[in-house]
Design a protein around this motif. Structure first.
Motif, PDB file in Angstrom:
ATOM      1  N   SER A 196      50.296  51.980  74.067  1.00 16.03           N
ATOM      2  CA  SER A 196      49.899  53.282  74.583  1.00 16.03           C
ATOM      3  C   SER A 196      48.847  53.098  75.660  1.00 16.03           C
ATOM      4  O   SER A 196      48.397  51.976  75.923  1.00 16.03           O
ATOM      5  N   PHE A 197      48.438  54.212  76.257  1.00 13.54           N
ATOM      6  CA  PHE A 197      47.376  54.204  77.245  1.00 13.54           C
ATOM      7  C   PHE A 197      46.134  53.583  76.623  1.00 13.54           C
ATOM      8  O   PHE A 197      45.753  53.910  75.493  1.00 13.54           O
ATOM      9  N   THR A 198      45.496  52.680  77.352  1.00 15.24           N
ATOM     10  CA  THR A 198      44.481  51.814  76.749  1.00 15.24           C
ATOM     11  C   THR A 198      43.044  52.322  76.856  1.00 15.24           C
ATOM     12  O   THR A 198      42.158  51.774  76.200  1.00 15.24           O
ATOM     13  N   GLU A 199      42.779  53.351  77.659  1.00 15.38           N
ATOM     14  CA  GLU A 199      41.406  53.813  77.834  1.00 15.38           C
ATOM     15  C   GLU A 199      40.733  54.274  76.539  1.00 15.38           C
ATOM     16  O   GLU A 199      39.531  54.051  76.359  1.00 15.38           O
ATOM     17  N   PRO A 200      41.431  54.936  75.608  1.00 12.44           N
ATOM     18  CA  PRO A 200      40.756  55.318  74.368  1.00 12.44           C
ATOM     19  C   PRO A 200      40.175  54.125  73.614  1.00 12.44           C
ATOM     20  O   PRO A 200      39.038  54.179  73.122  1.00 12.44           O
ATOM     21  N   GLU A 201      40.935  53.033  73.529  1.00 12.15           N
ATOM     22  CA  GLU A 201      40.427  51.860  72.819  1.00 12.15           C
ATOM     23  C   GLU A 201      39.213  51.281  73.519  1.00 12.15           C
ATOM     24  O   GLU A 201      38.224  50.896  72.865  1.00 12.15           O
ATOM     25  N   VAL A 202      39.236  51.215  74.843  1.00 16.69           N
ATOM     26  CA  VAL A 202      38.091  50.686  75.588  1.00 16.69           C
ATOM     27  C   VAL A 202      36.848  51.520  75.320  1.00 16.69           C
ATOM     28  O   VAL A 202      35.764  50.989  75.029  1.00 16.69           O
ATOM     29  N   ALA A 203      36.989  52.842  75.425  1.00 16.35           N
ATOM     30  CA  ALA A 203      35.832  53.722  75.241  1.00 16.35           C
ATOM     31  C   ALA A 203      35.243  53.587  73.847  1.00 16.35           C
ATOM     32  O   ALA A 203      34.010  53.525  73.679  1.00 16.35           O
ATOM     33  N   LEU A 204      36.092  53.524  72.847  1.00 16.54           N
ATOM     34  CA  LEU A 204      35.605  53.420  71.471  1.00 16.54           C
ATOM     35  C   LEU A 204      34.981  52.058  71.206  1.00 16.54           C
ATOM     36  O   LEU A 204      33.898  51.960  70.614  1.00 16.54           O
ATOM     37  N   ALA A 205      35.648  51.001  71.637  1.00 17.27           N
ATOM     38  CA  ALA A 205      35.123  49.655  71.413  1.00 17.27           C
ATOM     39  C   ALA A 205      33.799  49.453  72.134  1.00 17.27           C
ATOM     40  O   ALA A 205      32.861  48.846  71.591  1.00 17.27           O
ATOM     41  N   ASP A 206      33.685  49.959  73.374  1.00 22.18           N
ATOM     42  CA  ASP A 206      32.441  49.823  74.120  1.00 22.18           C
ATOM     43  C   ASP A 206      31.287  50.535  73.423  1.00 22.18           C
ATOM     44  O   ASP A 206      30.120  50.154  73.583  1.00 22.18           O
ATOM     45  N   VAL A 229      42.170  59.086  64.853  1.00 20.25           N
ATOM     46  CA  VAL A 229      43.460  58.479  65.167  1.00 20.25           C
ATOM     47  C   VAL A 229      43.874  58.958  66.548  1.00 20.25           C
ATOM     48  O   VAL A 229      43.804  60.162  66.844  1.00 20.25           O
ATOM     49  N   VAL A 230      44.311  58.029  67.405  1.00 19.12           N
ATOM     50  CA  VAL A 230      44.685  58.354  68.782  1.00 19.12           C
ATOM     51  C   VAL A 230      46.109  57.875  69.041  1.00 19.12           C
ATOM     52  O   VAL A 230      46.453  56.721  68.733  1.00 19.12           O
ATOM     53  N   LEU A 231      46.919  58.746  69.626  1.00 19.97           N
ATOM     54  CA  LEU A 231      48.264  58.347  70.034  1.00 19.97           C
ATOM     55  C   LEU A 231      48.711  59.217  71.190  1.00 19.97           C
ATOM     56  O   LEU A 231      48.139  60.280  71.459  1.00 19.97           O
ATOM     57  N   GLY A 232      49.725  58.749  71.907  1.00 22.85           N
ATOM     58  CA  GLY A 232      50.275  59.494  73.029  1.00 22.85           C
ATOM     59  C   GLY A 232      51.604  60.115  72.682  1.00 22.85           C
ATOM     60  O   GLY A 232      52.365  59.571  71.875  1.00 22.85           O
ATOM     61  N   ASN A 233      51.914  61.267  73.302  1.00 20.05           N
ATOM     62  CA  ASN A 233      53.200  61.927  73.076  1.00 20.05           C
ATOM     63  C   ASN A 233      53.518  62.856  74.236  1.00 20.05           C
ATOM     64  O   ASN A 233      52.879  63.893  74.381  1.00 20.05           O
ATOM     65  N   PRO A 234      54.517  62.516  75.096  1.00 17.06           N
ATOM     66  CA  PRO A 234      55.258  61.252  75.105  1.00 17.06           C
ATOM     67  C   PRO A 234      54.333  60.087  75.448  1.00 17.06           C
ATOM     68  O   PRO A 234      53.321  60.265  76.113  1.00 17.06           O
ATOM     69  N   THR A 235      54.720  58.925  74.969  1.00 18.15           N
ATOM     70  CA  THR A 235      53.834  57.782  75.015  1.00 18.15           C
ATOM     71  C   THR A 235      54.003  56.972  76.291  1.00 18.15           C
ATOM     72  O   THR A 235      55.112  56.654  76.697  1.00 18.15           O
ATOM     73  N   ASN A 236      52.885  56.667  76.896  1.00 14.09           N
ATOM     74  CA  ASN A 236      52.814  55.754  78.039  1.00 14.09           C
ATOM     75  C   ASN A 236      52.440  54.382  77.485  1.00 14.09           C
ATOM     76  O   ASN A 236      51.407  54.267  76.817  1.00 14.09           O
ATOM     77  N   PRO A 237      53.266  53.333  77.666  1.00  7.28           N
ATOM     78  CA  PRO A 237      54.339  53.171  78.641  1.00  7.28           C
ATOM     79  C   PRO A 237      55.754  53.220  78.078  1.00  7.28           C
ATOM     80  O   PRO A 237      56.699  52.976  78.821  1.00  7.28           O
ATOM     81  N   THR A 238      55.913  53.490  76.773  1.00 14.35           N
ATOM     82  CA  THR A 238      57.244  53.337  76.186  1.00 14.35           C
ATOM     83  C   THR A 238      58.186  54.474  76.536  1.00 14.35           C
ATOM     84  O   THR A 238      59.400  54.333  76.413  1.00 14.35           O
ATOM     85  N   SER A 239      57.645  55.633  76.943  1.00 14.19           N
ATOM     86  CA  SER A 239      58.431  56.825  77.267  1.00 14.19           C
ATOM     87  C   SER A 239      59.112  57.387  76.025  1.00 14.19           C
ATOM     88  O   SER A 239      60.146  58.049  76.122  1.00 14.19           O
ATOM     89  N   VAL A 240      58.501  57.162  74.860  1.00 18.25           N
ATOM     90  CA  VAL A 240      59.019  57.681  73.594  1.00 18.25           C
ATOM     91  C   VAL A 240      58.346  59.014  73.284  1.00 18.25           C
ATOM     92  O   VAL A 240      57.130  59.157  73.443  1.00 18.25           O
TER      93      VAL A 240
END
Length: 344
Positions: A102-112, A142-153
């Motif tokens: 999925s889009f990676t910015e949420p993980e970066v922001a939380l981890a930082d 919990v964070v997720l994308g819908n539709p999800t980048n990059p899988t297009s699911v």
């Protein structure tokens, strides 16, 4: 998170799309806003001597609220959905789970911010289908994308909503929801406990350089999210863009564009055949190609930019993400890709 991990997670399509290349790396539908929207934004120029007003903010939130059947206190205007991800640490989660790829910015922001983050990796074996049982029960964010980048699911709305729990914030990235005809499976109008929906206007309306979006959720949750923001957090241009792009006429135009793009996407899938990993629901495709890094660099040498996939957790260098364009433009990518693959 190591510094190298952070560099990879902070890699986005704009890095791949260097000037002079035909851009299939960035998922923005148009190169510039349509004329009517440019006129609306130009009308702001004469007001730039004044601070963004409470009245303008209320007007923008009112238009968004009407679009989604919400109250104005359930809307927070953002400088792009990415700002919403950057604000997530303000919710003070104890343990976060991010569904990948999925889009990676949420993980970066939380981890930082020092928040423990667990990755929930979906599998290509079942088409990257969301499996709620994989999400740790003790995750309070919990964070997720819908539709999800990059899988297009596109995940079923009821499956996404089933991740709601008492004491948990469920963040759904719907940056591409308005590119799905009918916005099916969107939770933007749903009042699920603890649900925070982030929406972007940059993709459909050619506003990547302006940064415009909004968050939808319970008023108390939005207040917590907004706590670290400075005074006047978004510009008068953003407020005008949100009001313009969420009005009935613009929503109808976006729907027509989504229907047209669906036809383009179906044509793109047929032209690329078994290189497409999963049937796409958004205007971009996830491809798997042999010797992917060589293919990507060879395409670049031929003047074509595609998004590398190995910076997304759960994907490899053999994965490439490509934006869907009009058929005549997309044919450039198909022809170049065919030549590159034959060069092996």
């Amino acid at each position: 998170m190591t510094s190298q991990d952070r560099v990879l997670l902070r890699h986005h399509g704009d890095v791949d799309a260097a000037p002079g290349l035909v851009d299939f790396a960035v998922n923005v539908r148009m190169a510039a806003p349509p004329g009517w929207l440019r006129e609306r934004l130009a009308g702001v120029l004469g007001r730039l001597g004044s601070y963004p007003s409470v009245a303008d903010d209320l007007r923008a939130r009112s238009v968004v609220a009407a679009r989604h059947g919400r109250g104005v206190d359930e809307v927070l205007i953002l400088s792009g959905a990415a700002e919403g991800f950057a604000l997530l640490p303000a919710l003070r989660p104890r343990s976060a789970a991010v569904v990948h790829p999925s889009f990676t910015e949420p993980e970066v922001a939380l981890a930082d911010a020092g928040v423990p983050v667990r990755r929930v990796l979906l599998s290509a074996d079942d088409g990257y289908r969301l499996r709620p049982g994989l999400v740790p029960e003790d995750a309070d964010l919990v964070v997720l994308g819908n539709p999800t980048n990059p899988t297009s699911v596109l995940h079923p709305a009821e499956v996404v909503a089933s991740l709601s729990r008492p004491g948990r914030v469920l963040v759904v990235d719907e940056a591409f929801a308005d590119a799905v005809p009918g916005e099916v499976e969107s939770l933007a109008s749903a009042r699920v406990p603890g649900l925070l929906v982030l929406r972007s206007l940059t993709k459909t309306w050619g506003l990547a350089g302006l940064r415009a979006g909004y968050a939808l959720g319970p008023p108390e949750l939005l207040a917590r999210l907004a706590l670290p923001r400075p005074q006047w957090p978004v510009s008068s241009f953003v407020l005008e863009a949100v009001a313009a792009c969420c009005g009935p006429d613009a929503v109808a135009e976006a729907e027509a564009s989504a229907l047209e793009c669906r036809e383009h996407t179906a044509s793109a899938v047929r032209s690329l055949g078994d290189l497409v990993v999963v049937p796409p629901s958004a205007p971009f495709l996830l491809l798997r190609v042999p010797d992917g890094e060589r293919v990507r660099l060879s395409l670049r040498d031929k003047g074509i930019a595609v998004r590398r996939g190995d910076t997304f957790p759960g994907l490899t260098a053999d994965h490439l993400r490509v934006a869907v364009r009009a058929p005549d433009e997309f044919a450039l990518l198909v022809d170049a890709l065919r030549v590159v693959l034959e060069e092996r």
